[in-house]
Structures are given as structure tokens and as C-alpha cells.
Design a protein around this motif. Structure first.
Motif, PDB file in Angstrom:
ATOM      1  N   LYS A 143      -4.646  11.188 -10.530  1.00 24.05           N
ATOM      2  CA  LYS A 143      -3.770  12.288 -10.940  1.00 24.05           C
ATOM      3  C   LYS A 143      -2.992  12.831  -9.752  1.00 24.05           C
ATOM      4  CE  LYS A 143      -3.852  16.788 -13.266  1.00 24.05           C
ATOM      5  NZ  LYS A 143      -4.725  17.836 -13.897  1.00 24.05           N
ATOM      6  N   ALA A 144      -3.603  12.789  -8.576  1.00 16.88           N
ATOM      7  CA  ALA A 144      -2.943  13.282  -7.364  1.00 16.88           C
ATOM      8  C   ALA A 144      -1.939  12.286  -6.796  1.00 16.88           C
ATOM      9  CB  ALA A 144      -3.988  13.617  -6.310  1.00 16.88           C
ATOM     10  N   GLY A 145      -1.871  11.082  -7.401  1.00 16.13           N
ATOM     11  CA  GLY A 145      -0.903  10.082  -6.947  1.00 16.13           C
ATOM     12  C   GLY A 145      -1.477   9.008  -6.057  1.00 16.13           C
ATOM     13  N   TYR A 146      -2.789   8.858  -6.048  1.00 19.22           N
ATOM     14  CA  TYR A 146      -3.417   7.853  -5.184  1.00 19.22           C
ATOM     15  C   TYR A 146      -3.025   6.434  -5.590  1.00 19.22           C
ATOM     16  CZ  TYR A 146      -7.093   4.678  -3.556  1.00 19.22           C
ATOM     17  OH  TYR A 146      -7.774   3.612  -3.016  1.00 19.22           O
ATOM     18  N   LYS A 147      -2.677   5.629  -4.588  1.00 23.22           N
ATOM     19  CA  LYS A 147      -2.390   4.213  -4.791  1.00 23.22           C
ATOM     20  C   LYS A 147      -3.062   3.428  -3.668  1.00 23.22           C
ATOM     21  CE  LYS A 147       2.087   4.837  -7.093  1.00 23.22           C
ATOM     22  NZ  LYS A 147       3.533   4.544  -7.041  1.00 23.22           N
ATOM     23  N   PRO A 148      -3.939   2.488  -4.006  1.00 19.79           N
ATOM     24  CA  PRO A 148      -4.633   1.734  -2.952  1.00 19.79           C
ATOM     25  C   PRO A 148      -3.684   0.822  -2.188  1.00 19.79           C
ATOM     26  CG  PRO A 148      -5.092   0.802  -5.106  1.00 19.79           C
ATOM     27  CD  PRO A 148      -4.329   2.066  -5.356  1.00 19.79           C
ATOM     28  N   PHE A 149      -4.012   0.590  -0.930  1.00 20.78           N
ATOM     29  CA  PHE A 149      -3.253  -0.352  -0.108  1.00 20.78           C
ATOM     30  C   PHE A 149      -3.652  -1.796  -0.411  1.00 20.78           C
ATOM     31  CE2 PHE A 149      -3.204   3.538   2.449  1.00 20.78           C
ATOM     32  CZ  PHE A 149      -1.909   3.579   2.932  1.00 20.78           C
ATOM     33  N   LEU A 150      -4.940  -2.009  -0.683  1.00 25.31           N
ATOM     34  CA  LEU A 150      -5.497  -3.355  -0.809  1.00 25.31           C
ATOM     35  C   LEU A 150      -5.636  -3.775  -2.267  1.00 25.31           C
ATOM     36  CD1 LEU A 150      -8.362  -2.950   1.841  1.00 25.31           C
ATOM     37  CD2 LEU A 150      -6.133  -4.031   2.188  1.00 25.31           C
ATOM     38  N   THR A 151      -5.458  -5.071  -2.509  1.00 25.81           N
ATOM     39  CA  THR A 151      -5.676  -5.614  -3.853  1.00 25.81           C
ATOM     40  C   THR A 151      -7.060  -6.256  -3.978  1.00 25.81           C
ATOM     41  OG1 THR A 151      -4.710  -7.761  -3.259  1.00 25.81           O
ATOM     42  CG2 THR A 151      -3.229  -6.086  -4.159  1.00 25.81           C
ATOM     43  N   ASP A 152      -7.774  -6.375  -2.842  1.00 24.58           N
ATOM     44  CA  ASP A 152      -9.089  -7.009  -2.794  1.00 24.58           C
ATOM     45  C   ASP A 152      -8.973  -8.471  -3.224  1.00 24.58           C
ATOM     46  OD1 ASP A 152     -11.830  -7.242  -2.364  1.00 24.58           O
ATOM     47  OD2 ASP A 152     -12.206  -5.258  -3.136  1.00 24.58           O
ATOM     48  N   ARG A 153     -10.082  -9.065  -3.687  1.00 31.27           N
ATOM     49  CA  ARG A 153     -10.084 -10.492  -4.014  1.00 31.27           C
ATOM     50  C   ARG A 153      -8.993 -10.812  -5.026  1.00 31.27           C
ATOM     51  NH1 ARG A 153     -15.054 -12.803  -2.330  1.00 31.27           N
ATOM     52  NH2 ARG A 153     -15.529 -11.683  -0.408  1.00 31.27           N
ATOM     53  N   ASN A 154      -8.217 -11.849  -4.714  1.00 28.47           N
ATOM     54  CA  ASN A 154      -7.110 -12.240  -5.573  1.00 28.47           C
ATOM     55  C   ASN A 154      -7.229 -13.724  -5.870  1.00 28.47           C
ATOM     56  OD1 ASN A 154      -4.622 -12.901  -6.728  1.00 28.47           O
ATOM     57  ND2 ASN A 154      -3.543 -11.372  -5.538  1.00 28.47           N
ATOM     58  N   ALA A 155      -7.627 -14.051  -7.110  1.00 29.94           N
ATOM     59  CA  ALA A 155      -7.848 -15.447  -7.497  1.00 29.94           C
ATOM     60  C   ALA A 155      -8.821 -16.090  -6.504  1.00 29.94           C
ATOM     61  CB  ALA A 155      -6.529 -16.196  -7.580  1.00 29.94           C
ATOM     62  N   ASN A 156      -8.387 -17.166  -5.817  1.00 34.63           N
ATOM     63  CA  ASN A 156      -9.264 -17.861  -4.883  1.00 34.63           C
ATOM     64  C   ASN A 156      -9.147 -17.347  -3.453  1.00 34.63           C
ATOM     65  OD1 ASN A 156     -10.412 -19.739  -6.759  1.00 34.63           O
ATOM     66  ND2 ASN A 156      -8.450 -20.819  -6.785  1.00 34.63           N
ATOM     67  N   SER A 157      -8.353 -16.303  -3.257  1.00 34.25           N
ATOM     68  CA  SER A 157      -8.223 -15.718  -1.929  1.00 34.25           C
ATOM     69  C   SER A 157      -9.505 -14.996  -1.547  1.00 34.25           C
ATOM     70  CB  SER A 157      -7.045 -14.733  -1.901  1.00 34.25           C
ATOM     71  OG  SER A 157      -7.075 -13.961  -0.720  1.00 34.25           O
ATOM     72  N   LEU A 158      -9.830 -14.987  -0.247  1.00 37.67           N
ATOM     73  CA  LEU A 158     -11.031 -14.318   0.239  1.00 37.67           C
ATOM     74  C   LEU A 158     -10.712 -12.972   0.892  1.00 37.67           C
ATOM     75  CD1 LEU A 158     -13.048 -17.318   1.752  1.00 37.67           C
ATOM     76  CD2 LEU A 158     -13.148 -16.335  -0.541  1.00 37.67           C
ATOM     77  N   SER A 159      -9.522 -12.453   0.649  1.00 37.76           N
ATOM     78  CA  SER A 159      -9.203 -11.120   1.152  1.00 37.76           C
ATOM     79  C   SER A 159     -10.177 -10.132   0.536  1.00 37.76           C
ATOM     80  CB  SER A 159      -7.763 -10.744   0.784  1.00 37.76           C
ATOM     81  OG  SER A 159      -7.582 -10.769  -0.612  1.00 37.76           O
TER      82      SER A 159
END
Length: 355
Positions: free
Chosen positions: A178-194
Motif C-alpha cells: 500500500k505504501a508503494g513498495y516494489k522489490p528490486f530482485l525477482t529471485d529465482r527465474n526459471a533455470n536461473s540461480l539468481s
């Protein structure tokens, strides 16, 4: 928010893992007066994940509400956000598709979250279970969600717990949203290990003045397929994981060290850089002393890869500073009105004698 537990399984191509994970969920012993449900988020899988999830659940004829939702936008962060939005209950339990919860997990999580309204995120104790016996070097670094997260149950000092088996207070996240928070990271994406999305979520909840807790009674098994205990997997993990430091280090400097301006941030960042540099020098020396290919050499190389990833991230100090200022601005300008209503803040006001 209605007290209750929403068990969430976010999965990408998890058809092979889901049967055992779902079987353990169906074996939960939950008091009859505790409402709970199970939601599977299919994060753009290309296999028959959704079909297997439904098939396995119905096989046990469990009467607990169950649903499978499809999130076409790949990224664990997006899958979690959908789960939080769709959850019917206040306590959202993130059960990875390779987590086997003990039979009391849901019941224990419910009572802990109910008894401690200041908890924003609650973590448990994972135990690694391997598909094949792992090499000794693969057990040296805490890469995966396992082991105790603090010396005793209660508030964790670093303000983060691993995402596997964690429980989120839904109202705390919605307050951020509600305060407008948006994460920087998308975390694991498909086979990516981010990675790092679970840590960012914890830090964000801590920004809203909630506590991050760990309780040793929350036990689960964390299954490790043989593909995840190879040298090539570890090498990829450390390389791709390094991207998250641009975000997590600024959060940590703000929340754990209390920096509130550019100067204090820069000084703290320099101290962290020098600390990492001191750690890495003996590892370089060991490369000359240890027999190449030995177990000790492999352990040293793993530690070196982890330290090098962090050390190299400091070259992106301007990115870190920009992220720090953005997080600080969000906390100071967007969150004050929200944190006024957090349980922890109210307790502080009462201690100070403010009505």
C-alpha cells in the motif's frame, strides 16, 4: 485479516518433486479449529506441474481447500506476490517444492504467529536430505536453506531468514504494498540461480517495524537432487548469486547498522570491503599450499568463490549507493504513517509513556 494458514508452493517445472512435498502436507496434524488451505503457484512451467499437483492432492482425499494458480511472469518474487494476493488467511507459509514439512509445522506456525503479533516473518529449521551421498566439499557452505538460523528461538540478529519453510504475516506485506513498495530482485527465474529475494522480503518487512523470527520447533526436510550437488552447479550458483549483493548490502547497512546518510553508508561499505579483503587473502595463500584436487583444496576454492563474488560486488558501489538512497527515501517518506500502526511500534510508544 482472518487468522489461519495458507500453505503456498511456488514451483517451476516441479512435477518430479511435488508428489513427496504434497504427501507431507496432507499428513499435517492441525487442530480442527485452525483454518488452513493450500495453494500451488505454477510459475510458467513447461512440464505437467499443474496436472501432477492436482492429481497428487486428490489422491489423498484431503478435505482442506486446495487450488492451483498459474503465474505467467517468471520469477519467484512474482509467484510469491500472487500467492500473497490470493491467500485467504493472515499467515502465508512458503513451502518450496522440495520441502517436506514435519507433521506439526502448520499447527506450530499458526500458534507462534498468533501469540506474537510483532513477527513479520518466521523461519524454521531445515535439514538437508540428499538423493545421492554428497561429496564432503559440498557440505561446507550454507548455500541452501538448512540448519539453525539463530542460537536460540526468537528474534534473529541479522533480520533475515531463508525463504524455505518461512511464514509471512500477510497484513505486514500488504502494508508495504500500500505504501508503494516494489522489490528490486525477482529471485529465482526459471533455470536461473539468481537469488536473494527471500532476504529482500525480510528486510522490507523489517523496514515496516516488524520483527524477523526463528523457531527451532519448525522442522522440515530439504531435499537435494543429485543435480544440485555438482561442482558446475556450485560454480554457477556463486556467479549468478553475486547480482543480489547490490540490493542486500544496502538493506543490511540501513537496517542492521543504522546508517542514515551518504557518509555513514560509505564508511560502513568501506569497512565491509576491508573485512572481506582480510577474509580472502588467506584463501589465496591456501591455493599455493594445498594439493590441487584434494578435498581441502576444493573446500578452499568454494570459500574463495563465495568471497570473490562479494568482493567483486563492491566495484558496483555507486549502484549500491543509489539503492541505499532509494530504500532510505521509501522508509522515511512512505512508511512512517504505516509503521505507526505496527504492533512493535505501539509497544515502544507505551514504554515511552505516549498515549
Amino acid at each position: 485479516m482472518k487468522p489461519g494458514v495458507t500453505v503456498v508452493i511456488c514451483t517451476f517445472n516441479g512435477a518430479a518433486l511435488l508428489p513427496e512435498t504434497i504427501r507431507h502436507i496432507t499428513q499435517q496434524r492441525v487442530e480442527s479449529n485452525i483454518p488452513w488451505e493450500v495453494i500451488v503457484i505454477d510459475n510458467a512451467s513447461t512440464d505437467d506441474t499443474s496436472q501432477i499437483a492436482r492429481q497428487e492432492w486428490h489422491k489423498y482425499r484431503n478435505t482442506v481447500p486446495f487450488s492451483v494458480l498459474y503465474q505467467p511472469r517468471q520469477g519467484l518474487t512474482f509467484a510469491r506476490e500472487m500467492a500473497i494476493e490470493e491467500a485467504n488467511y493472515e499467515y502465508v507459509l512458503f513451502c518450496d517444492d522440495d520441502n517436506w514439512l514435519n507433521t506439526e509445522y502448520v499447527d506450530t506456525a499458526y500458534h507462534l504467529m498468533l501469540q506474537h503479533p510483532n513477527i513479520g516473518v518466521l523461519g524454521g529449521h531445515g535439514e538437508l536430505v540428499y538423493e545421492v551421498p554428497p561429496p564432503s566439499w559440498a557440505q561446507t557452505l550454507p548455500m541452501f536453506g538448512n540448519g539453525p538460523q539463530e542460537t536460540r528461538s526468537g528474534k534473529v540478529k541479522r533480520n533475515i531468514v531463508y525463504g524455505a519453510g518461512s511464514i509471512l504475516r500477510r497484513s505486514a506485506f500488504l502494508r508495504l504494498f500500500k505504501a508503494g513498495y516494489k522489490p528490486f530482485l525477482t529471485d529465482r527465474n526459471a533455470n536461473s540461480l539468481s537469488s536473494g529475494g527471500d532476504s529482500e522480503l525480510c528486510y522490507a518487512i523489517a523496514l515496516a517495524n516488524f520483527d524477523i523470527w526463528y523457531d527451532d520447533r519448525l522442522r522440515f526436510k530439504h531435499f537435494m537432487p543429485k543435480a544440485r550437488i555438482t561442482w558446475s552447479y556450485y560454480t554457477r550458483f556463486f556467479k549468478e548469486r553475486a547480482q543480489c549483493f547490490d540490493v542486500l548490502i544496502p538493506y543490511s547497512i540501513l537496517i542492521n547498522f543504522g546508517s542514515r546518510n551518504t557518509l555513514s553508508f560509505s564508511l560502513r561499505l568501506m569497512r565491509l570491503f576491508l573485512f572481506t579483503l582480510r577474509q580472502i587473502m588467506p584463501l589465496y595463500l591456501n591455493l599455493l599450499l594445498l594439493r590441487k584436487g584434494s578435498e581441502a583444496d576444493k573446500v578452499n576454492r568454494l570459500k574463495l568463490m563465495a568471497s570473490e563474488a562479494r568482493l567483486l560486488s563492491y566495484r558496483r558501489c555507486f549502484n549500491m549507493l543509489r539503492n541505499f538512497l532509494e530504500i532510505l527515501r521509501f522508509q522515511q517518506k512512505e512508511l512512517p504513517a504505516q509503521t505507526e500502526r505496527s504492533p512493535q511500534h505501539q509497544k515502544k510508544k507505551l514504554k515511552l509513556g505516549v498515549s
